[in-house]
Design a protein around this motif. Structure first.
Motif, PDB file in Angstrom:
ATOM      1  N   PHE A   1       1.974  -7.822   8.866  1.00  0.00           N
ATOM      2  CA  PHE A   1       2.054  -6.381   9.125  1.00  0.00           C
ATOM      3  C   PHE A   1       1.312  -6.053  10.412  1.00  0.00           C
ATOM      4  O   PHE A   1       0.264  -6.626  10.687  1.00  0.00           O
ATOM      5  CB  PHE A   1       1.411  -5.583   7.973  1.00  0.00           C
ATOM      6  N   GLY A   2       1.855  -5.120  11.168  1.00  0.00           N
ATOM      7  CA  GLY A   2       1.193  -4.670  12.388  1.00  0.00           C
ATOM      8  C   GLY A   2       1.625  -5.497  13.577  1.00  0.00           C
ATOM      9  O   GLY A   2       2.007  -6.674  13.438  1.00  0.00           O
ATOM     10  N   HIS A   3       1.599  -4.873  14.727  1.00  0.00           N
ATOM     11  CA  HIS A   3       1.966  -5.586  15.955  1.00  0.00           C
ATOM     12  C   HIS A   3       1.365  -4.846  17.131  1.00  0.00           C
ATOM     13  O   HIS A   3       1.291  -3.619  17.126  1.00  0.00           O
ATOM     14  CB  HIS A   3       3.495  -5.660  16.095  1.00  0.00           C
TER      15      HIS A   3
ATOM     16  N   PHE B   1      -1.266   2.883   6.161  1.00  0.00           N
ATOM     17  CA  PHE B   1      -0.276   2.131   6.944  1.00  0.00           C
ATOM     18  C   PHE B   1       0.561   3.077   7.809  1.00  0.00           C
ATOM     19  O   PHE B   1       0.904   2.739   8.942  1.00  0.00           O
ATOM     20  CB  PHE B   1       0.605   1.269   6.011  1.00  0.00           C
ATOM     21  N   ILE B   2       0.828   4.278   7.268  1.00  0.00           N
ATOM     22  CA  ILE B   2       1.601   5.269   8.055  1.00  0.00           C
ATOM     23  C   ILE B   2       0.760   5.706   9.269  1.00  0.00           C
ATOM     24  O   ILE B   2       1.227   5.665  10.401  1.00  0.00           O
ATOM     25  CB  ILE B   2       1.998   6.473   7.170  1.00  0.00           C
ATOM     26  N   ASP B   3      -0.510   6.066   9.006  1.00  0.00           N
ATOM     27  CA  ASP B   3      -1.376   6.538  10.109  1.00  0.00           C
ATOM     28  C   ASP B   3      -1.581   5.472  11.184  1.00  0.00           C
ATOM     29  O   ASP B   3      -1.702   5.780  12.360  1.00  0.00           O
ATOM     30  CB  ASP B   3      -2.771   6.924   9.571  1.00  0.00           C
ATOM     31  N   HIS B   4      -1.669   4.227  10.744  1.00  0.00           N
ATOM     32  CA  HIS B   4      -1.919   3.145  11.711  1.00  0.00           C
ATOM     33  C   HIS B   4      -0.639   2.550  12.285  1.00  0.00           C
ATOM     34  O   HIS B   4      -0.689   1.571  13.034  1.00  0.00           O
ATOM     35  CB  HIS B   4      -2.738   2.023  11.048  1.00  0.00           C
TER      36      HIS B   4
ATOM     37  N   GLU C   1       7.461  -2.017   0.300  1.00  0.00           N
ATOM     38  CA  GLU C   1       7.738  -0.682  -0.236  1.00  0.00           C
ATOM     39  C   GLU C   1       6.431   0.117  -0.413  1.00  0.00           C
ATOM     40  O   GLU C   1       6.335   1.263   0.018  1.00  0.00           O
ATOM     41  CB  GLU C   1       8.435  -0.869  -1.585  1.00  0.00           C
ATOM     42  N   VAL C   2       5.439  -0.554  -1.012  1.00  0.00           N
ATOM     43  CA  VAL C   2       4.168   0.138  -1.277  1.00  0.00           C
ATOM     44  C   VAL C   2       3.453   0.451   0.044  1.00  0.00           C
ATOM     45  O   VAL C   2       2.986   1.580   0.262  1.00  0.00           O
ATOM     46  CB  VAL C   2       3.271  -0.724  -2.209  1.00  0.00           C
ATOM     47  N   ALA C   3       3.392  -0.517   0.941  1.00  0.00           N
ATOM     48  CA  ALA C   3       2.653  -0.323   2.194  1.00  0.00           C
ATOM     49  C   ALA C   3       3.290   0.781   3.045  1.00  0.00           C
ATOM     50  O   ALA C   3       2.585   1.598   3.643  1.00  0.00           O
ATOM     51  CB  ALA C   3       2.586  -1.634   2.965  1.00  0.00           C
ATOM     52  N   LEU C   4       4.613   0.818   3.088  1.00  0.00           N
ATOM     53  CA  LEU C   4       5.257   1.804   3.960  1.00  0.00           C
ATOM     54  C   LEU C   4       5.086   3.245   3.469  1.00  0.00           C
ATOM     55  O   LEU C   4       5.300   4.183   4.227  1.00  0.00           O
ATOM     56  CB  LEU C   4       6.752   1.482   4.143  1.00  0.00           C
ATOM     57  N   LYS C   5       4.681   3.392   2.205  1.00  0.00           N
ATOM     58  CA  LYS C   5       4.433   4.749   1.681  1.00  0.00           C
ATOM     59  C   LYS C   5       2.937   5.087   1.722  1.00  0.00           C
ATOM     60  O   LYS C   5       2.537   6.187   1.377  1.00  0.00           O
ATOM     61  CB  LYS C   5       4.895   4.811   0.214  1.00  0.00           C
ATOM     62  N   ASP C   6       2.130   4.115   2.068  1.00  0.00           N
ATOM     63  CA  ASP C   6       0.679   4.295   2.005  1.00  0.00           C
ATOM     64  C   ASP C   6       0.176   5.027   3.268  1.00  0.00           C
ATOM     65  O   ASP C   6       0.507   4.614   4.395  1.00  0.00           O
ATOM     66  CB  ASP C   6       0.038   2.897   1.914  1.00  0.00           C
ATOM     67  N   PRO C   7      -0.640   6.098   3.092  1.00  0.00           N
ATOM     68  CA  PRO C   7      -1.094   6.878   4.262  1.00  0.00           C
ATOM     69  C   PRO C   7      -1.805   6.028   5.326  1.00  0.00           C
ATOM     70  O   PRO C   7      -1.628   6.255   6.516  1.00  0.00           O
ATOM     71  CB  PRO C   7      -2.059   7.900   3.654  1.00  0.00           C
TER      72      PRO C   7
END
Ligand code: CMC
Length: 338
Positions: A245-247, A294-297, A286-292
């Motif tokens: 995750f992340g790039h 992960f969204i904020d970052h 699915e869980v990470a993409l809904k998590d604030p």
């Protein structure tokens, strides 16, 4: 374009190359700046074939590594050692020398990767065959054995081509920057590429494909609940990160991850196999993409998130995953060096 999630090599979108090209053709494109004609491609393939053997004395080197040595450590040493076995020839012009070095590296890195795997298992080395394509040859060198001849599956060959195409170049990442920096001292190309392989080994870079499967296996072993892992990734006091995750460049879905995600389904369907790690990966996404957090970052799956599942299905052992990335990234390193 990291904001929009677009990746092009020499102006061509990577998804078009993944659909219509081969790794060898894409390597030609990156190194020479344009796609080859049919004739140029045939000539390039013949040259790759001509250079595919590795000096027999190098086998002694291979044999001397401890059996449990990580293949990335072996590869970086062996690539540096290539200069000793293939010294510069005074009768060649600089351009000829550079071209022969490119071809040698592209061909031999693949042979050496398969050799290191065979030797690590205590098995007899399988030599490259002139009648097989680049990717098919690699699979055959990895998996053929006197007691169980390897049957080449065109769909797995395609999957491998796509995997390598997607890894072929990605601007100024850590390993490419290393190749350019070391190369700027005018050291020989083998030494510069060896530096790139060392940089790629790190878990924040190419080592992430191995780290993803290890993380998914850990989630599976702990009962399959992804929530505690997402919570740990969010926790500032915990150094744990969600691998894959992340790039640094993409602040949206990595375009390569989209292709690899589809490839997981295709390969598993073809092999009529179910991989529980794929279910966990999907759930985690699915869980990470809904998590604030992960969204904020702006944290989305990157290329490494789904590749491990495809490589596992093909039969590649986990400690070879980053080696697979290195073979794929080689044309990018060479073209950036050039
Ligand atoms: N999980 C949790 N938090 C993360 C993650 C992650 N995977 N990635 C970044 N963050 C957070 C980080 O903690 C920091 O938070 P804060 O600003 O609150 O302190 C913020 O996001 C920015 O982190 P960074 O390290 O400055 O971000 P970067 O864009 O320089 O790093 C990265 C990119 C790939 C090193 C990083 O996202 C990462 O470590 N990912 C996990 C390893 C991975 O999957 N690597 C493969 C990269 S793609 C293939 C390749 O190029 O090799």
């Amino acid at each position: 374009n990291g904001e929009k999630g677009i990746l092009r090599y020499r102006g061509i979108p990577v998804d078009q190359l993944a659909e219509h090209s081969t790794f060898v053709e894409t390597a030609y494109l990156l190194i020479n700046g344009e796609l080859p004609t049919r004739r140029q491609l045939t000539r390039f393939s013949v040259l790759l074939n001509d250079h595919s053997l590795v000096h027999e004395d190098m086998r002694e080197f291979f044999e001397s590594f401890p059996r449990r040595a990580h293949p990335m450590g072996i590869l970086t040493s062996m690539v540096n050692a290539l200069r000793a076995f293939y010294p510069e020839l005074p009768e060649r012009s600089e351009e000829e020398e550079i071209n022969v070095t490119f071809t040698r590296l592209l061909s031999k890195l693949r042979t050496m990767a398969a050799m290191s795997y065979k030797i690590s298992r205590g098995h007899r080395v399988v030599y490259p065959r002139h009648d097989l394509t680049y990717a098919a040859n690699f699979l055959n060198m990895m998996f053929d054995s006197p007691v169980r001849p390897y049957e080449i599956d065109d769909d797995l060959v395609d999957a491998l081509n796509v995997f390598w195409i997607l890894h072929a170049d990605h601007e100024q990442n850590c390993s490419t920057a290393a190749v350019r920096l070391v190369g700027s001292a005018r050291v020989n190309l083998y030494a510069a590429i060896s530096a790139g392989i060392s940089a790629l080994w790190g878990p924040l870079h190419g080592g992430a494909n191995q780290a993803v499967v290890e993380m998914l296996s850990e989630i599976e072993a702990s009962g399959g609940d992804v929530d505690p892992f997402v919570a740990r990734a969010r926790d500032r006091n915990d150094p744990f990160r969600l691998m894959g995750f992340g790039h640094r460049v993409y602040k949206t879905y990595d375009p390569r991850a989209i292709i690899m995600k589809k490839m997981c389904d295709k390969v598993l369907k073809k092999l009529k196999r179910h991989d529980p790690l794929l279910d966990i990966a999907r759930k985690l996404e699915e869980v990470a993409l809904k998590d604030p957090y992960f969204i904020d970052h702006n944290l989305y799956p990157n290329v490494d998130f789904y590749t491990g599942i495809v490589l596992r299905a093909i039969g590649i052992p986990i400690n070879m995953f980053t080696v697979m990335f290195a073979i794929g990234r080689l044309p990018g390193w060479i073209s950036q060096w050039k």
